[in-house]
Design a protein around this motif. Structure first.
Motif, PDB file in Angstrom:
ATOM      1  N   ALA A 185      -3.695   2.648   9.134  1.00  0.00           N
ATOM      2  CA  ALA A 185      -3.796   3.059   7.731  1.00  0.00           C
ATOM      3  C   ALA A 185      -2.688   2.403   6.902  1.00  0.00           C
ATOM      4  CB  ALA A 185      -3.714   4.582   7.635  1.00  0.00           C
ATOM      5  N   LEU A 186      -1.461   2.412   7.451  1.00  0.00           N
ATOM      6  CA  LEU A 186      -0.352   1.781   6.726  1.00  0.00           C
ATOM      7  C   LEU A 186      -0.554   0.267   6.644  1.00  0.00           C
ATOM      8  CD1 LEU A 186       2.822   3.704   8.033  1.00  0.00           C
ATOM      9  CD2 LEU A 186       1.541   4.056   5.921  1.00  0.00           C
ATOM     10  N   MET A 187      -1.111  -0.304   7.697  1.00  0.00           N
ATOM     11  CA  MET A 187      -1.381  -1.755   7.679  1.00  0.00           C
ATOM     12  C   MET A 187      -2.323  -2.105   6.529  1.00  0.00           C
ATOM     13  SD  MET A 187      -1.950  -3.292  11.447  1.00  0.00           S
ATOM     14  CE  MET A 187      -0.744  -4.372  12.157  1.00  0.00           C
ATOM     15  N   ALA A 190      -0.762  -2.090   3.281  1.00  0.00           N
ATOM     16  CA  ALA A 190       0.085  -3.274   3.072  1.00  0.00           C
ATOM     17  C   ALA A 190      -0.738  -4.551   2.954  1.00  0.00           C
ATOM     18  CB  ALA A 190       1.080  -3.392   4.224  1.00  0.00           C
ATOM     19  N   GLY A 191      -2.064  -4.417   2.997  1.00  0.00           N
ATOM     20  CA  GLY A 191      -2.921  -5.593   2.864  1.00  0.00           C
ATOM     21  C   GLY A 191      -3.072  -6.374   4.150  1.00  0.00           C
ATOM     22  N   LEU A 192      -2.749  -5.743   5.277  1.00  0.00           N
ATOM     23  CA  LEU A 192      -2.894  -6.414   6.576  1.00  0.00           C
ATOM     24  C   LEU A 192      -4.194  -5.957   7.236  1.00  0.00           C
ATOM     25  CD1 LEU A 192       0.777  -5.845   7.752  1.00  0.00           C
ATOM     26  CD2 LEU A 192      -0.202  -8.069   7.156  1.00  0.00           C
ATOM     27  N   ASP A 193      -4.747  -6.824   8.064  1.00  0.00           N
ATOM     28  CA  ASP A 193      -5.996  -6.490   8.746  1.00  0.00           C
ATOM     29  C   ASP A 193      -5.677  -5.917  10.130  1.00  0.00           C
ATOM     30  OD1 ASP A 193      -8.418  -6.279   9.916  1.00  0.00           O
ATOM     31  OD2 ASP A 193      -8.928  -8.424   9.833  1.00  0.00           O
ATOM     32  N   GLN A 210       5.387  -9.078   4.698  1.00  0.00           N
ATOM     33  CA  GLN A 210       4.344  -8.658   3.743  1.00  0.00           C
ATOM     34  C   GLN A 210       4.454  -7.160   3.442  1.00  0.00           C
ATOM     35  OE1 GLN A 210       0.468 -10.309   4.483  1.00  0.00           O
ATOM     36  NE2 GLN A 210      -0.576  -8.658   3.364  1.00  0.00           N
ATOM     37  N   ILE A 211       4.802  -6.386   4.458  1.00  0.00           N
ATOM     38  CA  ILE A 211       4.981  -4.941   4.264  1.00  0.00           C
ATOM     39  C   ILE A 211       6.107  -4.682   3.262  1.00  0.00           C
ATOM     40  CG2 ILE A 211       5.762  -2.824   5.432  1.00  0.00           C
ATOM     41  CD1 ILE A 211       4.182  -3.912   7.923  1.00  0.00           C
TER      42      ILE A 211
END
Lengths: 456, 298
Positions: A185-187, A190-193, A210-211
């Motif tokens: 969910a946090l990923m 942060a816009g991470l897959d 990125q985070i």
């Protein structure tokens, strides 16, 4: 006696208390020619020092010490002990449990100094190495030549001490380093897959950067304290940490170590890591359970704590391998040793063998509360490890761990002692805070580590 | 005056029998470790397995050139310099506040004493939570618009030391308050009444009657809290982690003794003993200073 005299005496007595309280122990001198007959200041028996296997009568009273197992596993150990005592009516096993906190090694060292080591003791690799170096452990290849036959060959073969081929410890339950647990969910926030987690340390650092840019300080990538990432990160990146026989640290000359340190400093200063954890001893699992960091522990067993403490975070947890350039997971586990100071080595060896038998290990590892692997080949085929169902984080982690366990290697660095760890971690912390350049910090860390090593 | 009859028939060794257990206990747990530590400081003994060859004054020479030792010494001295005055004065003020016999005062006495009963690790963890970047203290300061960024209580070495001192003082308040309550009970009440009749206010009565009346207790607390400050370990460990703050910059002397001496692989018990002796010397200096301070009263 005047009040003045009383005050002087009281002051001296108080100061004396300070010195004795801060005093440190030390063994007595030993003659080199007697080294094999003594361990520290303890006289060893002929049975312990001869070149013959232990063949004496399995009898007498022995003490068995586990580490932090009494609270949850008392019924299991009481049964094992009762069964063993029934098989060997002349043996009495006294069980004690050490809490396994930060003073564990020091307590065991104190026991060794006073010749009071348990007859069968559960310990970790660094403590085993310390005891082995001072002749406190039985050479199992001599004293019980066939005791290693049942163990997983790769595990048994990797458990020799640096520079020699002999075995002084027996493997018990063990865990893996080589997986990553992350909050999906946090990923996503942060816009991470989360379906394509990083596969190398460097990729993980990219994601952490990125985070920092996207989280607004509401959550972070991972704990800032480098103690949770070293030496395993460097091992995964194939950093040349020491020379081959572990007599000298060489990491400061390795560009990969410099790159790692530079990136950790960048991430810390960019706010990717929680600043107040730079030197904190808090387990990352706690931070992870609180939803403060994206990446949790690299140990699957920590997921049980997450499951119990925060169901929401647990439900959002993803699991994947993170083997970086190395390509192998590491195994690190609990050991069993029989000290050379034992008065009843035959009984102690027999009990250790019974405790670690495939049958007993299968029973122990089958307990759902244990997320570790057994050390005998036969116990690896228990249903819990071969028929894993479900799709939650623990099930995923267990399946992945079983897969990675097939070619896991023991990469323990014996030279990386607690004092070395503090010295290296401290310098890296200074680099992260910008007090030193990464190269200066690595050079200073290496100098300190080699200085400490030279005293050993 | 004639002595009691029974005493006349006691053998000469009977008194030694009474004090014998205490002498043995002091010898085993006090004198032997003391002498052993001093002797060890002249060797290169390891935590395990002996090897304690005589090295003369090498360990002491090494101390002089060891920047980590001097940093730990500076931190320990600073700890004592800040903690001791606070631990001498604040419990006295607290004792003065709860000394009055008014309804419900027992609750406050107990409340102030409660931290003494808790383990240092437990209260240290509570403080760690309070002082974290997202903890109640930083949150409150932020909401009051007093700070823009979190105060780095747990990541700045100076602030770790300051926080640890505050923790030591907070936890010690109740303990030393008890000392002062006992001392205050011995200060004659008529002195206060006479001073009040002469027009002395509460502050003047505190300065001119209370402080002289508990002066010896203040000296005792000064020595005890000074020794306690020089032996601080847990507060730094809990707030600053296993390294003693980033880079070990908040390490005190006991912390450094642990790092230098107790590692079973690479520890040097001889060097650790030399640091212990240096700490002993500092404690002696503190005791002598306290003695000098107390002597003025004689």
């Amino acid at each position: 006696m005047s009040r003045r005299t009383i005050r002087v005496l009281a002051g001296i007595a108080a100061a004396g208390i300070t010195l004795t309280a801060c005093g440190v122990g030390g063994g007595s001198d030993s003659d080199d020619t007697e080294t094999q007959q003594r361990a520290g200041s303890c006289e060893l028996s002929e049975e312990a020092t001869s070149d013959e296997p232990v063949t004496g009568e399995v009898a007498g009273e022995i003490t068995f010490q586990t580490t932090a197992l009494k609270q949850d596993f008392s019924p299991y150990f009481e049964t094992v002990i009762a069964e063993f005592e029934e098989m060997h009516p002349d043996v009495t096993v006294n069980w004690q449990d050490d809490p396994g906190d930060a003073s564990f090694t020091q307590r065991l060292v104190t026991d060794a100094q006073s010749c009071q080591l348990p007859d069968v003791v559960n310990l970790n690799q660094i403590t085993a190495y310390a005891l082995y170096r001072e002749n406190f452990l039985l050479d199992l290849d001599v004293k019980a030549p066939e005791i290693g036959d049942a163990f997983i060959p790769s595990v048994w073969d990797s458990l020799v001490m640096p520079g020699i081929d002999s075995h002084y410890v027996l493997p018990w339950y063990w865990g893996l380093t080589g997986i990553q647990t992350f909050n999906t969910a946090l990923m996503e926030r942060a816009g991470l897959d989360p379906s394509t987690p990083p596969t190398t340390i460097d990729e993980q650092f990219d994601a952490a950067a990125q985070i920092a840019e996207t989280s607004g300080g509401e959550f972070f990538a991972f704990s800032a304290n480098p103690m949770w990432r070293l030496p395993s990160d460097w091992q995964l990146m194939n950093v040349e940490i020491t020379n081959e026989d572990e007599t000298e640290f060489t990491f400061a000359d390795d560009p990969a170590a410099l790159h790692w340190t530079e990136r950790m400093a960048e991430l810390y200063q960019a706010g990717a890591l929680p600043a107040d954890t730079i030197s904190s001893s808090d387990d990352p699992t706690t931070l992870y359970s609180q939803g403060r960091i994206v990446w949790g522990s690299t140990n699957a067993s920590s997921l049980r704590f997450v499951q119990e403490s925060n169901a929401e975070v647990y439900a959002a947890t993803g699991v994947a391998s993170l083997l970086s350039e190395r390509g192998h997971a590491f195994q690190d586990g609990q050991l069993i040793a029989v000290p050379s100071t034992s008065d009843n080595p035959a009984a102690a060896l027999a009990f250790a063998e019974y405790l670690l038998s495939p049958e007993k290990q299968s029973e122990f590892i089958s307990d759902e509360r244990i997320s570790n692997f057994p050390s005998t080949e036969e116990s690896l085929s228990i249903p819990k490890l071969t028929e894993i169902t479900g799709d939650d984080a623990l099930a995923q982690a267990n399946r992945l761990s079983v897969e990675l366990a097939q070619n896991a290697e023991n990469a323990f660095i014996y030279a990386w002692s607690d004092a070395v760890n503090s010295a290296i971690i401290g310098e890296i912390q200074l680099a992260m805070q910008g007090d030193k350049s990464p190269q200066e910090a690595l050079d200073a860390a290496q100098d300190k580590a080699n200085d400490i090593l030279s005293q050993g | 005056m004639a002595r009691g009859g029974a005493a006349l028939y006691r053998a000469w060794w009977v008194p030694f029998l009474w004090v014998g257990p205490a002498i043995v206990a002091v010898a085993v747990w006090g004198i032997f470790p003391f002498v052993n530590t001093v002797l060890l400081s002249f060797t290169d003994a390891k935590p395990l397995g002996g090897g304690g060859a005589f090295v003369g004054l090498d360990n002491y020479a090494r101390l002089l050139d060891d920047p980590d030792f001097w940093l730990a010494t500076k931190n320990s001295v600073l700890y004592a310099v800040f903690a001791v005055p606070l631990l001498v004065l604040l419990p006295l003020i607290l004792a003065q506040l709860v000394f009055k016999k008014i309804p419900g005062i027992g609750f406050f006495r107990s409340a102030f004493y409660t931290p003494v009963l808790a383990s240092m690790v437990a209260v240290g963890l509570v403080w760690q939570n309070l002082l974290s970047d997202q903890g109640p203290i930083n949150t409150a300061l932020g909401k009051l618009h007093l700070i823009d960024d979190a105060v780095p209580f747990l990541s700045d070495s100076t602030l770790i030391l300051a926080s640890a001192i505050a923790l030591t003082v907070w936890k010690g308040l109740g303990w030393y308050m008890i000392f002062y309550l006992a001392a205050l009970a011995n200060v004659p009440r008529d002195l206060y009444e006479a001073a009040e009749l002469d027009g002395a206010g509460p502050v003047r009565r505190f300065i001119h009657i209370t402080i002289p009346g508990v002066r010896l207790t203040m000296m005792l607390i000064g020595i005890l809290s000074g020794i306690g400050s020089l032996r601080v370990f847990t507060e730094i460990y809990v707030l600053g982690g296993a390294t003693g703050g980033p880079g070990g910059q908040a390490r005190t002397l006991p912390f450094y003794i642990r790092d230098a001496a107790l590692d079973p692989i690479a520890g040097n018990a001889g060097y650790g003993a030399a640091i212990s002796v240096a700490l002993f010397a500092m404690t002696c200096v503190l005791a002598l200073l306290a003695h000098k301070f107390g002597s003025k009263e004689d």
